[in-house]
Design a protein around this motif. Structure first.
Motif, PDB file in Angstrom:
ATOM      1  N   UNK A  12      -0.259 -57.887 -50.328  1.00 20.33           N
ATOM      2  CA  UNK A  12      -1.436 -58.291 -51.099  1.00 20.33           C
ATOM      3  C   UNK A  12      -2.736 -57.790 -50.479  1.00 20.33           C
ATOM      4  N   UNK A  13      -2.678 -57.393 -49.214  1.00 19.39           N
ATOM      5  CA  UNK A  13      -3.874 -56.921 -48.511  1.00 19.39           C
ATOM      6  C   UNK A  13      -4.004 -55.402 -48.672  1.00 19.39           C
ATOM      7  N   UNK A  14      -5.091 -54.964 -49.299  1.00 21.26           N
ATOM      8  CA  UNK A  14      -5.238 -53.541 -49.616  1.00 21.26           C
ATOM      9  C   UNK A  14      -5.310 -52.668 -48.365  1.00 21.26           C
ATOM     10  N   UNK A  15      -5.935 -53.171 -47.291  1.00 22.00           N
ATOM     11  CA  UNK A  15      -6.042 -52.375 -46.069  1.00 22.00           C
ATOM     12  C   UNK A  15      -4.675 -52.159 -45.431  1.00 22.00           C
ATOM     13  N   UNK A  16      -3.849 -53.219 -45.398  1.00 25.87           N
ATOM     14  CA  UNK A  16      -2.506 -53.069 -44.830  1.00 25.87           C
ATOM     15  C   UNK A  16      -1.656 -52.157 -45.707  1.00 25.87           C
ATOM     16  N   UNK A  17      -1.776 -52.313 -47.033  1.00 24.49           N
ATOM     17  CA  UNK A  17      -1.039 -51.440 -47.951  1.00 24.49           C
ATOM     18  C   UNK A  17      -1.355 -49.979 -47.677  1.00 24.49           C
ATOM     19  N   UNK A  18      -2.638 -49.679 -47.568  1.00 23.46           N
ATOM     20  CA  UNK A  18      -3.061 -48.300 -47.345  1.00 23.46           C
ATOM     21  C   UNK A  18      -2.561 -47.788 -46.000  1.00 23.46           C
ATOM     22  N   UNK A  19      -2.609 -48.653 -44.986  1.00 23.14           N
ATOM     23  CA  UNK A  19      -2.154 -48.239 -43.652  1.00 23.14           C
ATOM     24  C   UNK A  19      -0.658 -47.921 -43.655  1.00 23.14           C
ATOM     25  N   UNK A  20       0.126 -48.789 -44.298  1.00 26.28           N
ATOM     26  CA  UNK A  20       1.566 -48.554 -44.363  1.00 26.28           C
ATOM     27  C   UNK A  20       1.888 -47.313 -45.191  1.00 26.28           C
ATOM     28  N   UNK A  21       1.142 -47.108 -46.276  1.00 24.22           N
ATOM     29  CA  UNK A  21       1.369 -45.927 -47.109  1.00 24.22           C
ATOM     30  C   UNK A  21       1.058 -44.653 -46.335  1.00 24.22           C
ATOM     31  N   UNK A  22      -0.049 -44.652 -45.595  1.00 27.02           N
ATOM     32  CA  UNK A  22      -0.393 -43.475 -44.785  1.00 27.02           C
ATOM     33  C   UNK A  22       0.687 -43.206 -43.739  1.00 27.02           C
ATOM     34  N   UNK A  23       1.160 -44.271 -43.124  1.00 25.41           N
ATOM     35  CA  UNK A  23       2.207 -44.134 -42.109  1.00 25.41           C
ATOM     36  C   UNK A  23       3.486 -43.566 -42.732  1.00 25.41           C
ATOM     37  N   UNK A  24       3.823 -44.047 -43.943  1.00 27.15           N
ATOM     38  CA  UNK A  24       5.016 -43.553 -44.634  1.00 27.15           C
ATOM     39  C   UNK A  24       4.897 -42.059 -44.919  1.00 27.15           C
ATOM     40  N   UNK A  25       3.743 -41.637 -45.438  1.00 23.52           N
ATOM     41  CA  UNK A  25       3.543 -40.214 -45.729  1.00 23.52           C
ATOM     42  C   UNK A  25       3.576 -39.388 -44.443  1.00 23.52           C
ATOM     43  N   UNK A  26       2.969 -39.914 -43.370  1.00 22.18           N
ATOM     44  CA  UNK A  26       2.967 -39.200 -42.089  1.00 22.18           C
ATOM     45  C   UNK A  26       4.384 -39.053 -41.541  1.00 22.18           C
ATOM     46  N   UNK A  27       5.253 -40.014 -41.872  1.00 18.38           N
ATOM     47  CA  UNK A  27       6.640 -39.972 -41.413  1.00 18.38           C
ATOM     48  C   UNK A  27       7.510 -39.098 -42.305  1.00 18.38           C
ATOM     49  N   UNK A  28       6.913 -38.515 -43.353  1.00 21.66           N
ATOM     50  CA  UNK A  28       7.656 -37.607 -44.213  1.00 21.66           C
ATOM     51  C   UNK A  28       8.262 -38.246 -45.437  1.00 21.66           C
ATOM     52  N   UNK A  29       7.821 -39.462 -45.783  1.00 25.18           N
ATOM     53  CA  UNK A  29       8.368 -40.176 -46.925  1.00 25.18           C
ATOM     54  C   UNK A  29       7.341 -40.233 -48.056  1.00 25.18           C
ATOM     55  N   UNK A  30       7.805 -40.661 -49.224  1.00 27.49           N
ATOM     56  CA  UNK A  30       6.902 -40.914 -50.341  1.00 27.49           C
ATOM     57  C   UNK A  30       6.639 -42.417 -50.397  1.00 27.49           C
ATOM     58  N   UNK A  31       5.437 -42.824 -50.759  1.00 25.96           N
ATOM     59  CA  UNK A  31       5.106 -44.247 -50.806  1.00 25.96           C
ATOM     60  C   UNK A  31       4.541 -44.632 -52.168  1.00 25.96           C
ATOM     61  N   UNK A  32       4.994 -45.761 -52.673  1.00 21.10           N
ATOM     62  CA  UNK A  32       4.415 -46.411 -53.851  1.00 21.10           C
ATOM     63  C   UNK A  32       3.904 -47.770 -53.374  1.00 21.10           C
ATOM     64  N   UNK A  33       2.739 -48.193 -53.868  1.00 24.60           N
ATOM     65  CA  UNK A  33       2.159 -49.441 -53.371  1.00 24.60           C
ATOM     66  C   UNK A  33       2.055 -50.488 -54.479  1.00 24.60           C
ATOM     67  N   UNK A  34       2.225 -51.753 -54.070  1.00 26.85           N
ATOM     68  CA  UNK A  34       2.211 -52.884 -55.000  1.00 26.85           C
ATOM     69  C   UNK A  34       1.476 -54.046 -54.323  1.00 26.85           C
ATOM     70  N   UNK A  35       0.702 -54.769 -55.130  1.00 26.31           N
ATOM     71  CA  UNK A  35      -0.056 -55.899 -54.600  1.00 26.31           C
ATOM     72  C   UNK A  35       0.700 -57.211 -54.704  1.00 26.31           C
ATOM     73  N   UNK A  36       1.770 -57.239 -55.522  1.00 22.53           N
ATOM     74  CA  UNK A  36       2.507 -58.493 -55.715  1.00 22.53           C
ATOM     75  C   UNK A  36       3.944 -58.184 -56.104  1.00 22.53           C
ATOM     76  N   UNK A  37       4.793 -59.205 -55.955  1.00 24.85           N
ATOM     77  CA  UNK A  37       6.194 -59.063 -56.357  1.00 24.85           C
ATOM     78  C   UNK A  37       6.298 -58.821 -57.861  1.00 24.85           C
TER      79      UNK A  37
END
Length: 206
Positions: A12-37
């Motif tokens: 739900x936290x946009x900053x954490x979402x963005x950080x995890x997404x950046x980390x995923x892309x840096x690790x060579x993966x694709x990331x999709x982000x969601x704010x809620x279940x």
């Protein structure tokens, strides 16, 4: 490096979402982000792996997995939290999470978790497939045949089943024979195994 995978980042936290997404892309993966279940389930992804922040702590992951099971959209889940507590980790794993991490800040811990989860997910999918098949078979049984199966799984003899159900042992034998035929079970142990596997899926979906 872990095989490239789509990571569904739920936080739900946009900053954490963005950080995890950046980390995923840096690790060579694709990331999709969601704010809620609800947002995740409305898109109903058919593949990949969910990285979900456990919020409220100790409740978020069991709630997410319960919703996923209820709607039939199971995906492997890695839980994350900034300061995981033992009780929260236990609750998440019991609910079906494949791992529980301190919120990752580097590529290596993330890829290690993804590799572990991918291996475990294959086993979990096979288990769920067997459990779903067992439930479908058991659904073919009549009420009386199911009662016989339940008592057989409890270790009751034909005579004990007859006493509990207030029917004759011969009638129990007839119901048991029909039950075995509908289940495709060659012997009692196989019927009991199907019952246990079906219950396993029911518990996981509760």
């Amino acid at each position: 490096m872990a095989e490239r995978i789509t990571l569904h980042v739920l936080d739900s936290d946009s900053a954490r979402r963005a950080r995890l997404a950046r980390l995923a892309f840096a690790a060579g993966h694709h990331a999709e982000i969601y704010a809620s279940a609800d947002e995740l389930l409305s898109h109903a992804p058919s593949g990949g792996l969910v990285i979900a922040h456990d919020e409220p702590v100790g409740e978020g992951i069991p709630s997410l997995l319960g919703l996923m099971n209820r709607f039939g959209h199971w995906l492997p889940v890695i839980a994350v939290a900034e300061r995981p507590q033992t009780e929260s980790v236990v609750r998440a794993i019991k609910a079906g999470a494949l791992d529980y991490l301190v919120l990752p800040h580097g590529i290596a811990p993330l890829n290690e978790a993804i590799e572990r989860a991918a291996r475990e997910a294959d086993n979990h999918r096979a288990h769920r497939a067997r459990a779903a098949d067992a439930r479908q078979r058991i659904a073919r049984l009549s009420l009386r045949e199911r009662e016989v199966l339940d008592r057989l799984a409890d270790g009751c003899s034909n005579k004990a089943i007859a006493r509990e159900l207030d029917i004759s042992p011969r009638t129990v034998e007839i119901h048991r024979m029909k039950m075995m035929g509908k289940l495709g079970a060659r012997h009692a142990a196989e019927a009991v195994r199907l019952r246990i596997e079906a219950d396993g899926l029911h518990i996981a979906a509760a």
